[in-house]
Design a protein around this motif. Structure first.
Motif, PDB file in Angstrom:
ATOM      1  N   LEU A  95      38.850  26.992  33.734  1.00  0.00           N
ATOM      2  CA  LEU A  95      37.564  26.368  33.430  1.00  0.00           C
ATOM      3  C   LEU A  95      37.128  25.412  34.539  1.00  0.00           C
ATOM      4  N   GLY A  96      38.096  24.874  35.273  1.00  0.00           N
ATOM      5  CA  GLY A  96      37.773  23.972  36.374  1.00  0.00           C
ATOM      6  C   GLY A  96      37.080  24.658  37.528  1.00  0.00           C
ATOM      7  N   ILE A  97      37.190  25.987  37.605  1.00  0.00           N
ATOM      8  CA  ILE A  97      36.527  26.732  38.675  1.00  0.00           C
ATOM      9  C   ILE A  97      35.012  26.526  38.612  1.00  0.00           C
ATOM     10  N   VAL A  98      34.466  26.481  37.420  1.00  0.00           N
ATOM     11  CA  VAL A  98      33.017  26.301  37.259  1.00  0.00           C
ATOM     12  C   VAL A  98      32.592  24.950  37.829  1.00  0.00           C
ATOM     13  N   TYR A  99      33.343  23.912  37.516  1.00  0.00           N
ATOM     14  CA  TYR A  99      33.024  22.577  38.042  1.00  0.00           C
ATOM     15  C   TYR A  99      33.195  22.541  39.559  1.00  0.00           C
TER      16      TYR A  99
ATOM     17  N   VAL B  39      26.838  38.841  46.508  1.00  0.00           N
ATOM     18  CA  VAL B  39      27.683  39.932  46.997  1.00  0.00           C
ATOM     19  C   VAL B  39      29.120  39.833  46.485  1.00  0.00           C
ATOM     20  N   PHE B  40      29.651  38.616  46.415  1.00  0.00           N
ATOM     21  CA  PHE B  40      31.065  38.458  46.070  1.00  0.00           C
ATOM     22  C   PHE B  40      31.305  37.811  44.706  1.00  0.00           C
ATOM     23  N   LEU B  41      30.741  36.631  44.488  1.00  0.00           N
ATOM     24  CA  LEU B  41      31.107  35.837  43.321  1.00  0.00           C
ATOM     25  C   LEU B  41      30.706  36.479  41.995  1.00  0.00           C
ATOM     26  N   ILE B  42      29.454  36.866  41.868  1.00  0.00           N
ATOM     27  CA  ILE B  42      29.003  37.438  40.596  1.00  0.00           C
ATOM     28  C   ILE B  42      29.701  38.771  40.296  1.00  0.00           C
ATOM     29  N   PRO B  43      29.757  39.720  41.250  1.00  0.00           N
ATOM     30  CA  PRO B  43      30.475  40.964  40.926  1.00  0.00           C
ATOM     31  C   PRO B  43      31.954  40.738  40.593  1.00  0.00           C
ATOM     32  N   PHE B  44      32.621  39.866  41.352  1.00  0.00           N
ATOM     33  CA  PHE B  44      34.033  39.585  41.091  1.00  0.00           C
ATOM     34  C   PHE B  44      34.211  38.965  39.706  1.00  0.00           C
ATOM     35  N   SER B  45      33.363  37.998  39.370  1.00  0.00           N
ATOM     36  CA  SER B  45      33.453  37.332  38.060  1.00  0.00           C
ATOM     37  C   SER B  45      33.248  38.318  36.925  1.00  0.00           C
ATOM     38  N   LEU B  46      32.253  39.169  37.059  1.00  0.00           N
ATOM     39  CA  LEU B  46      31.978  40.144  36.006  1.00  0.00           C
ATOM     40  C   LEU B  46      33.078  41.197  35.914  1.00  0.00           C
ATOM     41  N   LEU B  47      33.651  41.571  37.052  1.00  0.00           N
ATOM     42  CA  LEU B  47      34.753  42.528  37.054  1.00  0.00           C
ATOM     43  C   LEU B  47      35.968  41.961  36.318  1.00  0.00           C
ATOM     44  N   ILE B  48      36.340  40.720  36.625  1.00  0.00           N
ATOM     45  CA  ILE B  48      37.486  40.095  35.966  1.00  0.00           C
ATOM     46  C   ILE B  48      37.189  39.867  34.482  1.00  0.00           C
ATOM     47  N   ALA B  49      35.990  39.391  34.170  1.00  0.00           N
ATOM     48  CA  ALA B  49      35.637  39.134  32.768  1.00  0.00           C
ATOM     49  C   ALA B  49      35.707  40.414  31.937  1.00  0.00           C
ATOM     50  N   SER B  50      35.089  41.469  32.428  1.00  0.00           N
ATOM     51  CA  SER B  50      35.091  42.711  31.649  1.00  0.00           C
ATOM     52  C   SER B  50      36.457  43.393  31.677  1.00  0.00           C
ATOM     53  N   GLY B  51      37.155  43.309  32.793  1.00  0.00           N
ATOM     54  CA  GLY B  51      38.462  43.947  32.897  1.00  0.00           C
ATOM     55  C   GLY B  51      39.550  43.287  32.081  1.00  0.00           C
ATOM     56  N   SER B  52      39.375  42.029  31.744  1.00  0.00           N
ATOM     57  CA  SER B  52      40.413  41.307  31.007  1.00  0.00           C
ATOM     58  C   SER B  52      40.234  41.367  29.489  1.00  0.00           C
ATOM     59  N   ILE B  53      39.118  41.854  29.050  1.00  0.00           N
ATOM     60  CA  ILE B  53      38.876  41.930  27.604  1.00  0.00           C
ATOM     61  C   ILE B  53      39.898  42.835  26.921  1.00  0.00           C
ATOM     62  N   GLY B  54      40.277  43.925  27.572  1.00  0.00           N
ATOM     63  CA  GLY B  54      41.275  44.835  26.998  1.00  0.00           C
ATOM     64  C   GLY B  54      42.614  44.158  26.764  1.00  0.00           C
ATOM     65  N   PHE B  55      43.010  43.257  27.678  1.00  0.00           N
ATOM     66  CA  PHE B  55      44.269  42.540  27.507  1.00  0.00           C
ATOM     67  C   PHE B  55      44.210  41.609  26.301  1.00  0.00           C
ATOM     68  N   VAL B  56      43.056  41.002  26.096  1.00  0.00           N
ATOM     69  CA  VAL B  56      42.891  40.113  24.943  1.00  0.00           C
ATOM     70  C   VAL B  56      42.952  40.928  23.651  1.00  0.00           C
ATOM     71  N   LYS B  57      42.234  42.057  23.627  1.00  0.00           N
ATOM     72  CA  LYS B  57      42.245  42.917  22.433  1.00  0.00           C
ATOM     73  C   LYS B  57      43.651  43.400  22.118  1.00  0.00           C
ATOM     74  N   GLU B  58      44.365  43.841  23.150  1.00  0.00           N
ATOM     75  CA  GLU B  58      45.722  44.346  22.939  1.00  0.00           C
ATOM     76  C   GLU B  58      46.631  43.252  22.388  1.00  0.00           C
ATOM     77  N   ALA B  59      46.532  42.045  22.928  1.00  0.00           N
ATOM     78  CA  ALA B  59      47.357  40.931  22.438  1.00  0.00           C
ATOM     79  C   ALA B  59      47.014  40.600  20.989  1.00  0.00           C
TER      80      ALA B  59
ATOM     81  N   ALA C 271      36.292  32.233  30.916  1.00  0.00           N
ATOM     82  CA  ALA C 271      36.114  31.446  32.129  1.00  0.00           C
ATOM     83  C   ALA C 271      35.322  32.210  33.188  1.00  0.00           C
ATOM     84  N   PHE C 272      35.621  33.486  33.361  1.00  0.00           N
ATOM     85  CA  PHE C 272      34.908  34.246  34.386  1.00  0.00           C
ATOM     86  C   PHE C 272      33.485  34.582  33.961  1.00  0.00           C
ATOM     87  N   SER C 273      33.235  34.695  32.661  1.00  0.00           N
ATOM     88  CA  SER C 273      31.851  34.842  32.188  1.00  0.00           C
ATOM     89  C   SER C 273      31.067  33.559  32.456  1.00  0.00           C
ATOM     90  N   MET C 274      31.715  32.422  32.195  1.00  0.00           N
ATOM     91  CA  MET C 274      31.065  31.135  32.466  1.00  0.00           C
ATOM     92  C   MET C 274      30.833  30.949  33.966  1.00  0.00           C
TER      93      MET C 274
END
Length: 178
Positions: A62-66, A98-118, A144-147
């Motif tokens: 969460l500190g990344i946003v700040y 070019v970098f920040l928004i695509p990377f953030s959205l990639l991590i945010a969407s890619g990590s949802i499966g791990f949360v669901k599985e857990a 955090a990556f969505s934020m």
């Protein structure tokens, strides 16, 4: 209008900064308790030890946003520091798109499966006496990556405002009475 949008994003980022600072205090107290118990009383608590890294993870994520709002992120400053504020703003805008928004959205969407599985498997700590509900800490990653992606919009607006002002800070940031 853009100044107002920038202030809204800045206030949201500041709130998140205060929240993470409070979590940092809790984490420090948790570590202090754990050290005292372990070295003076020769006992410990697995849940408290796991809580240390859970809190650290939340503070970091969460500190990344700040850090973005405060321009505290890492970049190569060799060229960046020697150019005008307007050119810096253009680099920030392009880098964000070019970098920040695509990377953030990639991590945010890619990590949802791990949360669901857990959540579905009821994942808990592998240690006896550890924390349960492991999906809660894993859910902080997509949050955090969505934020961060959302805060990137505020960062773009901030840099557009820098270009609009010709590199000057707004009146409320110049230290004078307004």
């Amino acid at each position: 209008m853009l100044d107002k949008i920038e202030r809204i994003y800045d206030k949201a980022s500041d709130w998140l900064g205060y929240f993470t600072a409070a979590l940092m205090i809790l984490m420090t107290l948790n570590v202090f308790y754990d050290v005292i118990m372990r070295y003076f009383f020769k006992t410990g608590n697995i849940a408290f030890q796991e809580m240390e890294w859970h809190l650290f993870s939340i503070v970091f994520l969460l500190g990344i946003v700040y850090a973005l709002k405060e321009d505290g992120h890492v970049r190569v400053d060799v060229i960046y520091d020697n150019i005008s504020p307007q050119k810096q703003a253009v680099i920030n805008i392009v880098g964000t798109f070019v970098f920040l928004i695509p990377f953030s959205l990639l991590i945010a969407s890619g990590s949802i499966g791990f949360v669901k599985e857990a959540y579905v498997t009821g994942e808990i700590s592998g240690d006896p006496g550890g924390l349960t509900h492991r999906w809660l800490i894993k859910a902080v990653v997509p949050l955090a990556f969505s934020m961060l992606a959302l805060a990137s919009v505020g960062y773009i607006v901030k840099n557009i405002n820098i270009i609009r002002r010709g590199g000057e800070k707004p009146k409320e940031m110049q230290g004078g009475a307004s």
